[in-house]
Design a protein around this motif. Structure first.
Motif, PDB file in Angstrom:
ATOM      1  N   SER A  92     -40.692  39.052 -14.629  1.00  0.00           N
ATOM      2  CA  SER A  92     -39.300  39.201 -15.062  1.00  0.00           C
ATOM      3  C   SER A  92     -39.179  38.663 -16.478  1.00  0.00           C
ATOM      4  CB  SER A  92     -38.376  38.420 -14.114  1.00  0.00           C
ATOM      5  OG  SER A  92     -37.062  38.327 -14.623  1.00  0.00           O
ATOM      6  N   ASN A  93     -38.048  38.963 -17.114  1.00  0.00           N
ATOM      7  CA  ASN A  93     -37.758  38.340 -18.404  1.00  0.00           C
ATOM      8  C   ASN A  93     -37.279  36.905 -18.225  1.00  0.00           C
ATOM      9  OD1 ASN A  93     -35.433  39.823 -17.284  1.00  0.00           O
ATOM     10  ND2 ASN A  93     -34.305  38.927 -19.001  1.00  0.00           N
ATOM     11  N   GLY A  94     -36.916  36.534 -16.985  1.00  0.00           N
ATOM     12  CA  GLY A  94     -36.436  35.179 -16.722  1.00  0.00           C
ATOM     13  C   GLY A  94     -36.705  34.781 -15.290  1.00  0.00           C
ATOM     14  N   LYS A  95     -35.659  34.354 -14.610  1.00  0.00           N
ATOM     15  CA  LYS A  95     -35.787  33.946 -13.210  1.00  0.00           C
ATOM     16  C   LYS A  95     -35.888  35.162 -12.297  1.00  0.00           C
ATOM     17  CE  LYS A  95     -33.239  29.555 -13.529  1.00  0.00           C
ATOM     18  NZ  LYS A  95     -32.121  28.758 -12.969  1.00  0.00           N
ATOM     19  N   PHE A 310     -24.297  47.495 -16.424  1.00  0.00           N
ATOM     20  CA  PHE A 310     -25.579  48.020 -16.916  1.00  0.00           C
ATOM     21  C   PHE A 310     -25.371  49.347 -17.645  1.00  0.00           C
ATOM     22  CE2 PHE A 310     -27.052  45.499 -13.201  1.00  0.00           C
ATOM     23  CZ  PHE A 310     -27.935  44.664 -13.863  1.00  0.00           C
ATOM     24  N   LYS A 311     -26.288  49.661 -18.539  1.00  0.00           N
ATOM     25  CA  LYS A 311     -26.248  50.919 -19.274  1.00  0.00           C
ATOM     26  C   LYS A 311     -27.492  51.783 -19.044  1.00  0.00           C
ATOM     27  CE  LYS A 311     -23.374  49.102 -23.051  1.00  0.00           C
ATOM     28  NZ  LYS A 311     -23.296  48.826 -24.512  1.00  0.00           N
ATOM     29  N   VAL A 312     -28.625  51.143 -18.741  1.00  0.00           N
ATOM     30  CA  VAL A 312     -29.882  51.874 -18.610  1.00  0.00           C
ATOM     31  C   VAL A 312     -30.489  51.606 -17.236  1.00  0.00           C
ATOM     32  CG1 VAL A 312     -32.169  52.293 -19.570  1.00  0.00           C
ATOM     33  CG2 VAL A 312     -30.282  51.630 -21.080  1.00  0.00           C
ATOM     34  N   VAL A 313     -30.702  52.661 -16.448  1.00  0.00           N
ATOM     35  CA  VAL A 313     -31.210  52.493 -15.082  1.00  0.00           C
ATOM     36  C   VAL A 313     -32.576  53.132 -14.865  1.00  0.00           C
ATOM     37  CG1 VAL A 313     -28.854  52.476 -14.195  1.00  0.00           C
ATOM     38  CG2 VAL A 313     -30.153  54.625 -14.188  1.00  0.00           C
ATOM     39  N   ASP A 314     -33.015  54.005 -15.765  1.00  0.00           N
ATOM     40  CA  ASP A 314     -34.231  54.778 -15.522  1.00  0.00           C
ATOM     41  C   ASP A 314     -35.408  54.373 -16.396  1.00  0.00           C
ATOM     42  OD1 ASP A 314     -33.085  55.687 -17.851  1.00  0.00           O
ATOM     43  OD2 ASP A 314     -33.486  57.813 -17.448  1.00  0.00           O
ATOM     44  N   LEU A 315     -35.242  53.350 -17.207  1.00  0.00           N
ATOM     45  CA  LEU A 315     -36.316  52.868 -18.074  1.00  0.00           C
ATOM     46  C   LEU A 315     -36.419  51.348 -17.962  1.00  0.00           C
ATOM     47  CD1 LEU A 315     -35.528  54.849 -21.358  1.00  0.00           C
ATOM     48  CD2 LEU A 315     -37.405  55.329 -19.778  1.00  0.00           C
ATOM     49  N   GLY A 316     -37.641  50.844 -18.146  1.00  0.00           N
ATOM     50  CA  GLY A 316     -37.802  49.414 -18.248  1.00  0.00           C
ATOM     51  C   GLY A 316     -37.473  48.955 -19.653  1.00  0.00           C
ATOM     52  N   CYS A 317     -37.183  47.680 -19.796  1.00  0.00           N
ATOM     53  CA  CYS A 317     -36.842  47.129 -21.106  1.00  0.00           C
ATOM     54  C   CYS A 317     -38.068  46.982 -21.995  1.00  0.00           C
ATOM     55  CB  CYS A 317     -36.166  45.765 -20.906  1.00  0.00           C
ATOM     56  SG  CYS A 317     -35.877  44.818 -22.406  1.00  0.00           S
ATOM     57  N   CYS A 318     -39.242  46.828 -21.374  1.00  0.00           N
ATOM     58  CA  CYS A 318     -40.475  46.562 -22.120  1.00  0.00           C
ATOM     59  C   CYS A 318     -41.179  47.849 -22.525  1.00  0.00           C
ATOM     60  CB  CYS A 318     -41.412  45.713 -21.258  1.00  0.00           C
ATOM     61  SG  CYS A 318     -42.908  45.181 -22.118  1.00  0.00           S
ATOM     62  N   PHE A 344     -33.977  47.330 -15.070  1.00  0.00           N
ATOM     63  CA  PHE A 344     -35.389  46.990 -14.919  1.00  0.00           C
ATOM     64  C   PHE A 344     -35.952  46.345 -16.177  1.00  0.00           C
ATOM     65  CE2 PHE A 344     -34.673  50.339 -11.814  1.00  0.00           C
ATOM     66  CZ  PHE A 344     -35.268  49.803 -10.686  1.00  0.00           C
ATOM     67  N   TRP A 345     -36.777  45.335 -15.955  1.00  0.00           N
ATOM     68  CA  TRP A 345     -37.427  44.634 -17.061  1.00  0.00           C
ATOM     69  C   TRP A 345     -38.670  45.411 -17.526  1.00  0.00           C
ATOM     70  CZ3 TRP A 345     -38.000  41.944 -21.112  1.00  0.00           C
ATOM     71  CH2 TRP A 345     -39.233  41.396 -21.472  1.00  0.00           C
ATOM     72  N   ASP A 346     -39.599  45.661 -16.600  1.00  0.00           N
ATOM     73  CA  ASP A 346     -40.724  46.540 -16.904  1.00  0.00           C
ATOM     74  C   ASP A 346     -40.567  47.789 -16.033  1.00  0.00           C
ATOM     75  OD1 ASP A 346     -41.641  45.809 -14.348  1.00  0.00           O
ATOM     76  OD2 ASP A 346     -43.046  44.327 -15.109  1.00  0.00           O
ATOM     77  N   SER A 347     -41.587  48.572 -15.907  1.00  0.00           N
ATOM     78  CA  SER A 347     -41.415  49.844 -15.176  1.00  0.00           C
ATOM     79  C   SER A 347     -41.416  49.670 -13.664  1.00  0.00           C
ATOM     80  CB  SER A 347     -42.507  50.837 -15.574  1.00  0.00           C
ATOM     81  OG  SER A 347     -43.766  50.420 -15.054  1.00  0.00           O
TER      82      SER A 347
END
Length: 371
Positions: A92-95, A310-318, A344-347
């Protein structure tokens, strides 16, 4: 890659146990008092002294860090939003969700990894996670990933119980185990990696028979926890696997829709797991084991993202967000500018914000069922 033979084990030197019993009695009393400062309202005179977690990467906090496996993430940009920006080994990006459960129940801010070489004796009193990225209910799943298997996590738990006995005695250990919250999170890797990504599995099983096998293995594991004294066990169903970014990319067609076959398998397994848990609960004649629906709340977030900010549901942030996970999400990857916009943080794994929402759902709908 072959797993290293070296395994960090938490040990206590003789000075740990040379303290007078009065020290541990006072410490135990203080830790029980502090756990009553919960943000979740529990029945009067009720405590949840510790949170003990078994599972896969969803609830791993660094147990894989010293292992030569793909499923580890003790490097940047993982942990970018954790305290101090430290990559702890959480996917995760955090907890992650178990951290929020512990925090909201007034236990402690985060749940550490059992195999963390910096784990302190007092950390054991309030809970740890035995989870390992890549683990599953069936042995072959963990073996494929080089992860800490279900049986090995149970062995660590047995080891943990003996350490508690050495610290606070048998009676207080029994109190901790019986009153603690247990969370079990497996199944995603079994379906995704072992069934769909391993062709030979589909030659042996169809989806129906494979999910039956998983649900039976899950039930067997839960029964073992019960036999070890656990009386507050949350058994987590799996999320809509077909809607995670990597499955959209690999199985969702040119428009990257949610993969129906993955979602259908997840729902089928969840139904069987829930039925097995209900049957066992009736047999035990007590509310010791509760099934947690994680499929519906995450799917609602994905289908109505604006409701949750949320704005993005189909892509990871990374990275591109299409396929990056674990070592493919690394210090060279670009990161989305506003992480709170992403589910999602990654895929494969949710962001800290998503974990917080899912944990709140568990606290709201399930915790008080034990009382």
């Amino acid at each position: 890659m072959k797993q290293q033979n070296c395994v960090h084990r938490i040990t206590f030197d003789s000075s740990t146990f040379s303290c007078p019993n009065i020290f541990w009695s006072i410490h135990f009393l203080v830790f029980l008092i502090t756990t009553t400062n919960a943000l979740v309202k529990l029945p009067k005179n009720t405590t949840i002294p510790a949170l003990l977690v078994f599972g896969d990467s969803i609830v791993d906090a660094g147990n894989n860090n010293d292992m030569l496996v793909l499923a580890r993430c003790n490097y940047h940009p993982y942990g970018i939003d954790f305290e101090g920006g430290v990559p702890t080994g959480r996917f995760s990006n955090g907890k992650v969700s178990n951290d929020f459960l512990a925090e909201e129940l007034g236990i402690k801010p985060t749940i550490p990894a059992y195999r963390d070489p910096n784990l302190k004796p007092e950390d054991l009193l309030t809970g740890v996670t035995f989870a390992s990225g890549g683990a599953g209910y069936i042995p072959v799943t963990s073996k494929l990933a080089g992860a800490i298997s279900l049986s090995k996590q149970l062995q660590y738990f047995e080891e943990y119980i003996e350490k508690l006995k050495g610290m606070v005695g048998e009676e207080k250990t029994k109190h901790i185990i019986e009153n603690s919250l247990f969370s079990v999170v497996y199944g995603s890797n079994d379906i995704d990696n072992t069934y769909f990504d391993l062709p030979i599995t589909q030659l042996i099983y169809d989806v129906d028979s494979f999910t039956t096998l998983l649900a039976e293995d899950a039930l067997s594991f839960i029964q073992k926890l019960y036999e070890h004294g656990a009386r507050r066990i949350l058994v987590n169903g799996i999320a809509p696997l077909g809607c995670i970014p990597s499955k959209r990319t690999s199985s969702g067609g040119p428009l990257r829709h949610c993969s129906a076959k993955h979602n259908d398998a997840a729902k089928l397994f969840n139904d069987k797991l829930s039925a097995n848990i209900d049957k066992l609960s009736r047999k035990l004649q007590e509310k010791s084991i509760i099934y947690v629906d994680n499929y519906s709340p995450l799917l609602e977030i994905i289908t109505t993202p604006k409701k949750y900010g949320f704005k993005v549901v189909d892509l990871g942030c990374c990275g591109t967000g299409l396929f990056e996970v674990a070592e493919l999400c690394n210090k060279f990857s670009t990161i989305c500018p506003t992480r709170t916009d992403y589910v999602f943080w990654d895929s494969f794994h949710p962001t800290e914000k998503t974990y917080r929402i899912l944990a709140a759902n568990v606290l709201e709908k399930y915790i008080n069922k034990f009382f």
